[in-house]
Design a protein around this motif. Structure first.
Motif, PDB file in Angstrom:
ATOM      1  N   TYR A 204      49.996  -3.389 -37.355  1.00  0.00           N
ATOM      2  CA  TYR A 204      49.220  -2.162 -37.319  1.00  0.00           C
ATOM      3  C   TYR A 204      47.804  -2.371 -37.822  1.00  0.00           C
ATOM      4  O   TYR A 204      46.841  -1.859 -37.256  1.00  0.00           O
ATOM      5  CB  TYR A 204      49.952  -1.106 -38.148  1.00  0.00           C
ATOM      6  N   LYS A 205      47.681  -3.149 -38.909  1.00  0.00           N
ATOM      7  CA  LYS A 205      46.373  -3.247 -39.541  1.00  0.00           C
ATOM      8  C   LYS A 205      45.582  -4.460 -39.075  1.00  0.00           C
ATOM      9  O   LYS A 205      44.377  -4.522 -39.245  1.00  0.00           O
ATOM     10  CB  LYS A 205      46.543  -3.316 -41.077  1.00  0.00           C
ATOM     11  N   VAL A 206      46.273  -5.447 -38.555  1.00  0.00           N
ATOM     12  CA  VAL A 206      45.567  -6.686 -38.216  1.00  0.00           C
ATOM     13  C   VAL A 206      45.597  -6.984 -36.718  1.00  0.00           C
ATOM     14  O   VAL A 206      44.557  -7.117 -36.079  1.00  0.00           O
ATOM     15  CB  VAL A 206      46.179  -7.879 -39.002  1.00  0.00           C
ATOM     16  N   PRO A 209      44.263  -3.860 -34.176  1.00  0.00           N
ATOM     17  CA  PRO A 209      42.800  -3.714 -34.152  1.00  0.00           C
ATOM     18  C   PRO A 209      42.116  -4.909 -33.491  1.00  0.00           C
ATOM     19  O   PRO A 209      41.147  -4.743 -32.755  1.00  0.00           O
ATOM     20  CB  PRO A 209      42.431  -3.623 -35.634  1.00  0.00           C
ATOM     21  N   LYS A 212      42.321  -4.664 -29.810  1.00  0.00           N
ATOM     22  CA  LYS A 212      42.010  -3.326 -29.325  1.00  0.00           C
ATOM     23  C   LYS A 212      41.364  -3.301 -27.942  1.00  0.00           C
ATOM     24  O   LYS A 212      41.818  -2.590 -27.042  1.00  0.00           O
ATOM     25  CB  LYS A 212      41.090  -2.638 -30.335  1.00  0.00           C
ATOM     26  N   LYS A 297      32.185  -7.363 -23.514  1.00  0.00           N
ATOM     27  CA  LYS A 297      32.079  -7.119 -24.942  1.00  0.00           C
ATOM     28  C   LYS A 297      33.072  -8.004 -25.701  1.00  0.00           C
ATOM     29  O   LYS A 297      32.790  -8.489 -26.788  1.00  0.00           O
ATOM     30  CB  LYS A 297      32.379  -5.641 -25.204  1.00  0.00           C
TER      31      LYS A 297
ATOM     32  N   MET B   1      40.734   6.088 -35.672  1.00  0.00           N
ATOM     33  CA  MET B   1      40.970   4.659 -35.541  1.00  0.00           C
ATOM     34  C   MET B   1      39.796   3.998 -34.834  1.00  0.00           C
ATOM     35  O   MET B   1      39.405   2.888 -35.143  1.00  0.00           O
ATOM     36  CB  MET B   1      42.262   4.434 -34.759  1.00  0.00           C
ATOM     37  N   ALA B   2      39.176   4.749 -33.924  1.00  0.00           N
ATOM     38  CA  ALA B   2      38.132   4.145 -33.108  1.00  0.00           C
ATOM     39  C   ALA B   2      36.935   3.698 -33.956  1.00  0.00           C
ATOM     40  O   ALA B   2      36.507   2.549 -33.861  1.00  0.00           O
ATOM     41  CB  ALA B   2      37.686   5.125 -32.038  1.00  0.00           C
ATOM     42  N   SER B   5      37.612   0.838 -36.431  1.00  0.00           N
ATOM     43  CA  SER B   5      37.780  -0.506 -35.884  1.00  0.00           C
ATOM     44  C   SER B   5      36.484  -1.070 -35.328  1.00  0.00           C
ATOM     45  O   SER B   5      36.344  -2.275 -35.250  1.00  0.00           O
ATOM     46  CB  SER B   5      38.865  -0.542 -34.825  1.00  0.00           C
ATOM     47  N   THR B   6      35.537  -0.192 -34.950  1.00  0.00           N
ATOM     48  CA  THR B   6      34.256  -0.766 -34.531  1.00  0.00           C
ATOM     49  C   THR B   6      33.609  -1.447 -35.714  1.00  0.00           C
ATOM     50  O   THR B   6      32.933  -2.457 -35.560  1.00  0.00           O
ATOM     51  CB  THR B   6      33.320   0.315 -33.978  1.00  0.00           C
ATOM     52  N   ASP B   9      35.079  -4.847 -36.410  1.00  0.00           N
ATOM     53  CA  ASP B   9      34.689  -5.896 -35.477  1.00  0.00           C
ATOM     54  C   ASP B   9      33.705  -6.870 -36.105  1.00  0.00           C
ATOM     55  O   ASP B   9      33.717  -8.055 -35.810  1.00  0.00           O
ATOM     56  CB  ASP B   9      34.052  -5.276 -34.228  1.00  0.00           C
ATOM     57  N   ARG B  16      38.813  -8.550 -43.128  1.00  0.00           N
ATOM     58  CA  ARG B  16      39.549  -7.487 -42.461  1.00  0.00           C
ATOM     59  C   ARG B  16      40.952  -7.349 -43.065  1.00  0.00           C
ATOM     60  O   ARG B  16      41.438  -6.256 -43.328  1.00  0.00           O
ATOM     61  CB  ARG B  16      39.656  -7.802 -40.960  1.00  0.00           C
TER      62      ARG B  16
END
Lengths: 299, 300, 291
Positions: A204-206, A209, A212, A297, B1-2, B5-6, B9, B16
């Motif tokens: 969930y956390k690693v 994301p 993503k 990206k 969440m969006a 998480s940016t 990055d 992280r």
């Protein structure tokens, strides 16, 4: 950009005879022509469909075309209710399909034992290969009567299409999400475990994301598949071009209306169908553009 | 969440993780419980997916198997309810797929050769790739509309094998292109250097070294595309016609298995034939997909 | 009344295809017409509804006599026009000639009767609807079964697609200029309509009488009477049942002996079972039905 590569091989090819040089050059252009055919085709599809849809601009008028009522026999060519239908089935299919697809991918990559993975992941691949007509058939003979029973209606409508489309896009989403998860370096996960995180916390956390963008990529492609799907939708939505009163009452989508009406339409009606084709083309090209932006990206 | 998480990055993975774990304060639920529950959820998702697959296949097999017989496969549809066999539809499907493959493969392979061997990365290559992606995602009914407008009407080919095959070839093109390009790129560089070192020209390297060694993977892609073409309905529905006919020349019309299944299901009268057709169709496509997996495993 | 997309019709059966094939077909037809009477070939053009009958009869007739029959479905109007200008020997039509076409002096032969049964779920107590009620139901003005003497249940409309000849006939006989409710489910097959109605209590649909009892189906539907006339072969042949029509052949003047023989074949009792399979009612037992 054609200048730079042609300069380099020239030096390299100076060792061979002129005939060979010409042949190499000709082949090069042939290959380029083949590759460029993809571009030509896409332009041709857009141009030709738009050309066939031309009366939409001249005789039907954009105001009529983007109005609510689709009733060709009464001179009404509004596609908004069809557009809404396409949107409705797609959103629902994503809501049902994305958790399932991403969940399956996470399970297969992060959790499952090798043995389970070796059984399930080819199965998912095969699921992706089953043609849409069979999903539609399955939806028609199994899911529709089931929905009819639970909703007290005919069983045609968005709800049935959600089930069918969700089943259809799950393999797409699963496969692409698995790719994204697999591309995350193992070290990240190991570091997380080393710090005492549980598997779920790591996922969930690693992991999620980090993956993503890849997952968004998968979802957008799944969305493209859902919007563009024709046969499976045609067989379960009931083809009533209206804004539905409930998720279990008949609706129609752009794709299914084209497939249904193509066989007998003529004149303006046919042009309107081509107009809907143009709309679909623009939607799908936009989605592809989004995917490409995302992958740029990612890199 | 969006938005969170940016931000993440820009962080390195270690930061992280640290950040993520510092949030993992002892909540109302212990982390072991939530771990167990969530892993269960994922497992359930995977099992549901698999179950649905098994259910669909099992359903088609159970309902279709009793109706499959040599008479069904090699017979002609008879009477107004299409009793009898589906042989002409099988032939039409094979015919149009083979034709589409013949049209698509040379173009797609040469295009991939250009992209992988000749082209330098740049705007033009970007455009070609975008076009290939766009082509791959054109909704099949739009491809059918286009095929109808161009091949059937404008080019005057009529509802025919050729019209349908060309439309299908457009559909297969990006698939074969992508897999072929990947296959070519997977051929090790040093093999090429060896050939160049011996004085081979680019085309000699490509035709004698690269394509043969990439052959297995290219075949995988073609077989995969064939599977896709066999199962396609919307494209052929309005380019091939719906007449039950044994195609002889490419300008003959016909009715492929998918369209036959669609019409039977729609008509809803002779469902037995529909189940039989669905099963045969699925067997053929699964066979192609398994064959493609086999090819890809062997070429690895 | 056979759905135009029936899998058994050996020819392209959707109207637009016909339209585009028409041009291609008619040219050679015109070309060989002058010689066709000598080479003993009969051409039948017209309604797609009649296609299954004409096709099957063509096969049987050819087996029997060796004379080939070319059948094409171009639509009733195109068929009548083709016969009038001599491009075809026989026109098949799902409607009677209109006032204009009457001037062409064509001879009319009834080849089959076609009745459209209004079907409801077997659990629905409604036994009878008038054509006015039917029109209001299909136009969306009556939306609950209680308004026509049934249970308090929403009416679930099942309609056919616009390419269907059944829909066309239903529209011209029942709707009387009113538009169909667009909220209705649009299905493109007789069997599907039947199946859907058999599984939903509130559903109403219409199909050819011949398909109400189906040897393929596992579920049952009930045909209700319209204007208090029950749909049956008898009431349809006699014209007493309101939602019925005849299928016709039209010829110009006296047909050639071959064409006459083909027409006789179509209306003979050899065709009975084929006509019934196609969902129509044969004309052979008209006399016994008491005209």
């Amino acid at each position: 950009m054609e200048e730079t590569p042609s300069a380099a091989p020239k030096r390299e090819l100076a060792l061979v005879s002129h005939a060979t040089y010409v042949k190499e050059k000709a082949l090069r252009y042939l290959f380029f022509a083949c590759a460029f055919l993809a571009v030509v085709t896409v332009i041709l599809i857009f141009a030709f469909t738009t050309y066939s849809a031309f009366p939409v601009f001249t005789d039907i008028g954009l105001a009529n075309f983007f109005s609510l009522t689709w009733a060709p026999s009464e001179g009404e060519y509004g596609i908004v209710s069809l557009l809404a239908g396409s949107g409705l089935v797609t959103v629902g299919a994503l809501v049902m399909g994305v958790p399932l697809g991403v969940g399956t991918a996470v399970y297969l990559v992060e959790i499952a034992s090798d043995r389970v993975r070796k059984i399930i992941s080819p199965a998912v691949d095969l699921l992706a290969g089953i043609p849409s007509i069979i999903y539609g058939f399955f939806g028609m003979v199994i899911i529709r009567p089931f929905v009819a029973q639970i909703s007290d209606g005919l069983g045609f409508g968005a709800l049935t299409a959600w089930f069918v489309l969700a089943i259809m896009i799950v393999p797409t989403i699963t496969t692409l999400t698995m790719d994204a998860l697999n591309s995350i370096p193992m070290g990240i996960r190991e570091a997380s475990y080393a710090m005492g995180a549980t598997k779920w916390q790591t996922i969930y956390k690693v992991v999620l994301p980090a993956a993503k963008l890849g997952i968004v990529d998968a979802i957008v492609l799944g969305m493209g598949r859902a919007i563009g799907e024709t046969m499976a939708v045609l067989m379960v939505v009931g083809n009533a071009p209206v804004i539905p009163s409930s998720i279990a009452s008949p609706i129609s989508t752009l794709t299914s209306q084209i497939a249904l009406d193509m066989s007998y339409s003529s004149g303006l009606h046919r042009s309107a169908l081509f107009g809907m084709g143009v709309v679909l083309f623009i939607i799908s090209a936009t989605l592809v553009g989004i995917v490409r932006l995302i992958s740029k990206k990612r890199r | 969440m969006a938005d969170q998480s940016t931000q993440t990055d820009e962080l390195t993975s270690r930061e992280r993780i640290k950040r993520a774990l510092s949030h993992g304060k002892a909540g109302r639920i212990s982390k072991d419980t939530s771990n167990k529950v969530m892993l269960g959820v994922f497992r359930a998702a995977a099992y549901i997916t698999t179950l649905v697959l098994v259910a669909i296949i099992a359903y088609v097999v159970i309902n279709g198997l009793p109706h499959i017989s040599p008479d069904f496969i090699f017979g002609w549809p008879e009477g107004v309810n299409a009793e009898g066999g589906i042989w002409p539809t099988i032939v039409s499907t094979i015919y149009v797929t083979a034709l589409a493959m013949l049209i698509c493969t040379p173009i797609a392979v040469l295009a991939a050769v250009y992209l992988a061997e000749y082209a330098k990365q740049g705007r033009l290559v970007n455009i070609i790739r975008y076009a290939a992606d766009a082509l791959a995602s054109v909704p099949s009914i739009v491809m059918g509309l286009f095929g109808y407008a161009l091949f059937v009407e404008a080019m005057g080919l009529g509802l025919s094998m050729l019209s349908a095959a060309m439309s299908l070839a457009l559909l297969m093109l990006p698939i074969v292109m992508r897999t072929t390009e990947e296959a070519i790129r997977a051929v090790p560089r040093y093999i090429r250097w060896g050939a160049y070192g011996l004085g081979a020209t680019k085309w000699q390297v490509v035709s004698k070294i690269v394509l043969p060694s990439a052959f297995g993977r290219i075949a995988t892609g073609i077989v995969l595309a064939i599977g896709r073409a066999i199962g396609e309905t919307a494209v052929v529905l309005y380019t091939m016609g719906q007449a039950i006919n044994m195609p002889i020349t490419p300008l003959d019309s016909g009715r492929p298995m998918t369209v036959h299944l669609y019409l039977l299901a729609n008509d809803g009268i002779n469902m037995n034939a529909a189940y039989g057709t669905a099963l045969l169709l699925m067997i053929i496509i699964l066979a192609f997909n398994l064959f493609s997996r086999y090819l890809s495993r062997r070429s690895r | 009344m056979r759905p135009s997309c029936c899998p058994g019709s050996y020819a392209v059966s959707r109207r637009s295809f016909l339209a585009c094939v028409a041009a291609g077909l008619m040219l050679p037809l015109t070309g060989c017409q002058t010689s066709s009477s000598s080479s003993k070939q009969i051409t039948v053009a017209g309604s797609t509804t009649c296609l299954p009958i004409a096709e099957s009869a063509a096969e049987g007739y050819q087996d029997e006599t060796g004379i080939s029959v070319l059948v094409s479905g171009l639509g009733s109007s195109a068929g009548i026009e083709a016969v009038a200008n001599g491009t075809a020997d026989i026109a098949s039509s799902s409607r009677q000639v209109n006032a204009d076409e009457q001037k062409l002096g064509l001879t009319e032969i009834v080849i089959a009767h076609d009745g459209i049964a209004v079907i409801v779920n077997t659990d629905n107590p409604v036994q009878n609807l008038s054509t006015d009620q039917l029109r209001d139901i299909y136009a969306g003005k009556i939306t609950n079964w209680s308004q026509v003497g049934g249970d308090d249940l929403t009416i679930q409309l099942v309609n056919r697609d616009e390419a269907s000849g059944t829909r066309e006939a239903f529209k011209s006989i029942v709707m009387d200029g009113a538009f169909f409710d667009r909220r209705a489910a649009v299905l493109s097959g007789t069997g599907q309509v039947r199946d859907v109605v058999s599984r939903s209590v509130g559903a109403i649909g219409y199909i050819s009488l011949g398909f109400v009892e189906s040897k393929f189906a596992e579920t049952a539907v009930r045909a209700i009477s319209v204007n208090h006339v029950e749909p049956s072969e008898k009431t349809i042949a006699s014209g007493g049942y309101p939602i019925s029509r005849d299928l016709y052949f039209y010829v110009k003047g006296t047909p050639t002996p071959e064409a006459q023989a083909y027409i006789d074949y179509v209306t003979s009792d050899k065709m009975d079972s084929i006509v019934r399979d196609a969902g129509f009612i044969p004309v052979t037992d008209d006399e016994s039905a008491g005209e």
